[in-house]
Design an enzyme around this catalytic site. Structure first.
Site, PDB file in Angstrom:
ATOM      1  N   GLU A  17      48.882  28.503  41.859  1.00  0.00           N
ATOM      2  CA  GLU A  17      49.242  29.682  41.079  1.00  0.00           C
ATOM      3  C   GLU A  17      49.688  29.319  39.668  1.00  0.00           C
ATOM      4  O   GLU A  17      49.409  30.044  38.715  1.00  0.00           O
ATOM      5  CB  GLU A  17      50.330  30.481  41.792  1.00  0.00           C
ATOM      6  CG  GLU A  17      49.845  31.210  43.032  1.00  0.00           C
ATOM      7  CD  GLU A  17      48.753  32.226  42.721  1.00  0.00           C
ATOM      8  OE1 GLU A  17      48.733  32.781  41.609  1.00  0.00           O
ATOM      9  OE2 GLU A  17      47.897  32.459  43.595  1.00  0.00           O
ATOM     10  N   TYR A  40      55.308  37.383  38.195  1.00  0.00           N
ATOM     11  CA  TYR A  40      53.958  37.273  38.751  1.00  0.00           C
ATOM     12  C   TYR A  40      53.853  36.115  39.736  1.00  0.00           C
ATOM     13  O   TYR A  40      53.376  36.284  40.870  1.00  0.00           O
ATOM     14  CB  TYR A  40      52.911  37.102  37.641  1.00  0.00           C
ATOM     15  CG  TYR A  40      51.578  36.683  38.214  1.00  0.00           C
ATOM     16  CD1 TYR A  40      50.734  37.622  38.781  1.00  0.00           C
ATOM     17  CD2 TYR A  40      51.202  35.336  38.267  1.00  0.00           C
ATOM     18  CE1 TYR A  40      49.534  37.249  39.368  1.00  0.00           C
ATOM     19  CE2 TYR A  40      50.015  34.945  38.854  1.00  0.00           C
ATOM     20  CZ  TYR A  40      49.179  35.910  39.403  1.00  0.00           C
ATOM     21  OH  TYR A  40      48.011  35.527  39.998  1.00  0.00           O
ATOM     22  N   ASP A  62      48.194  40.971  37.453  1.00  0.00           N
ATOM     23  CA  ASP A  62      47.651  40.136  36.378  1.00  0.00           C
ATOM     24  C   ASP A  62      46.539  40.903  35.689  1.00  0.00           C
ATOM     25  O   ASP A  62      46.357  42.114  35.935  1.00  0.00           O
ATOM     26  CB  ASP A  62      47.154  38.793  36.935  1.00  0.00           C
ATOM     27  CG  ASP A  62      45.882  38.933  37.781  1.00  0.00           C
ATOM     28  OD1 ASP A  62      45.509  40.068  38.147  1.00  0.00           O
ATOM     29  OD2 ASP A  62      45.259  37.885  38.069  1.00  0.00           O
TER      30      ASP A  62
END
Length: 365
Positions: A35, A118, A136
């Site tokens: 990520e 996020y 996103d």
């Protein structure tokens, strides 16, 4: 609508998802690494970096034990280097404060360096099945089109609205798969240009598709003009045929990477004057500037540069790291052991193409 949306999306995802290496693991550490790397970076670019990184640092303990130069060397070319520095620091925090276990609650995981809303939502949902919706660029595109949101997506108010929709849609069951499914749809079907609406499982209820507005939604107001800087650096060679390189401070842009010393051209000065001024300010030396070695262009996220590299000879003083962390004389056979920003790396590749058995002869040639 929420059930219909999530169920249709998940059915599509299980049939069409790409075979990506981070989807073959349930390790919170490996998911976290992916990520971080995927932030503002294309999947195709990330895959080889991800695989090399985990081969070098298979556990969070390995990453925590590494030195920053090792981490940045593996990150070299991936860009946004603060991600690598922060990941390294966060790994140390995980080992020192959480016994090597990635925190599984939102408030705690966001205490780690480099983990914002996020990334926290992504890791918690995918690795721990926690109900946190990610937003996103891909998710923004899918949801603005689906709901027909025409407001400027740069607006904080619009972003908050999209987050609310995402929070309402995400199911308690398999929230990680749902988040990946929305992002997958945005990446492969609901693309910025020429979306493949005939392949989309949500098109029958998509406002933008029904209203023929997929080319105008999402709307993003024009960005500010990107500045362009002229950068001049010096290639200094000593009698041992070694080049002088400088380590950038950790708190600077591209911190922790090495570079050829130099800097930004100021108004009213020539490029050679820029090199002389910068090397005196950075290294405490005066130099004579000779032939230009190379000129190249490079784009960062918020500005562009033209980099000019000149051969130089020190006439007064001994180099000292006045504005950096460290100076080092290195041969061309050693230089690739050090992590460099992309533009400097391109210069090094050009240096390797030369007959470099004696670099000093190129200074005055």
């Amino acid at each position: 609508m929420a059930y219909s949306f999530s169920q249709q999306l998940l059915d599509w995802y299980y049939k069409n998802k790409r075979d990506l290496p981070w989807r073959q693991t349930d390790s919170p550490y490996e998911i976290w690494v992916s990520e971080i790397m995927l932030q503002q970076t294309r999947v195709e670019t990330v895959i080889p970096y991800y695989e090399r990184f985990l081969a070098a640092f298979p556990t969070v303990y390995d990453l925590a034990d590494a030195n920053q130069q090792q981490v940045l060397k593996l990150w070299e070319g991936l860009g946004y280097y603060s991600r690598g520095r922060n990941l390294h620091q966060a790994a140390k925090m995980v080992v020192d404060h959480f016994e090597g276990s990635i925190p599984s609650d939102y408030n705690t995981i966001t205490e780690l360096k480099g983990i914002g809303p996020y990334t926290a939502a992504a890791v918690l949902s995918i690795a721990f099945d926690k109900k946190h919706a990610v937003v996103d660029g891909n998710v923004i595109r899918v949801l603005t089109r689906y709901y027909g949101i025409e407001e400027d997506i740069r607006s904080g108010k619009t972003k908050k609205k999209i987050q609310t929709f995402a929070d309402d849609l995400i199911p308690f069951d398999k929230p990680g798969d749902f988040n990946q499914a929305v992002m997958e749809l945005g990446a492969t079907v609901c693309t910025p240009k020429n979306p493949l609406c005939n392949q989309c499982p949500l098109s029958s209820d998509c406002v933008a598709y029904q209203a023929v507005k997929t080319e105008t939604i999402p709307y993003k107001s024009p960005a500010k003009k990107i500045p362009h800087h002229q950068i001049a650096v010096g290639l200094i060679v000593n009698q041992q045929n070694e080049l002088l390189i400088a380590l950038r401070p950790n708190d600077a842009m591209l911190g922790g990477l090495w570079e050829f010393p130099g800097g930004k051209k100021e108004s009213g000065e020539s490029l050679t004057q820029t090199v002389q001024r910068e090397l005196e300010e950075e290294l405490g030396v005066k130099v004579d500037v000779f032939n230009k070695f190379k000129e190249l262009k490079h784009a960062y996220s918020h500005f562009k540069i033209t980099l000019h590299a000149y051969w130089c000879v020190i006439t007064t003083g001994n180099p000292k790291p006045i504005s950096g962390q460290e100076l080092r004389w290195v041969s061309l056979s050693e230089i690739d052991q050090h992590p460099f920003p992309k533009a400097n790396k391109t210069l090094i590749e050009e240096l390797h193409q030369m007959d470099n058995s004696d670099l000093t002869r190129f200074v005055n040639s």
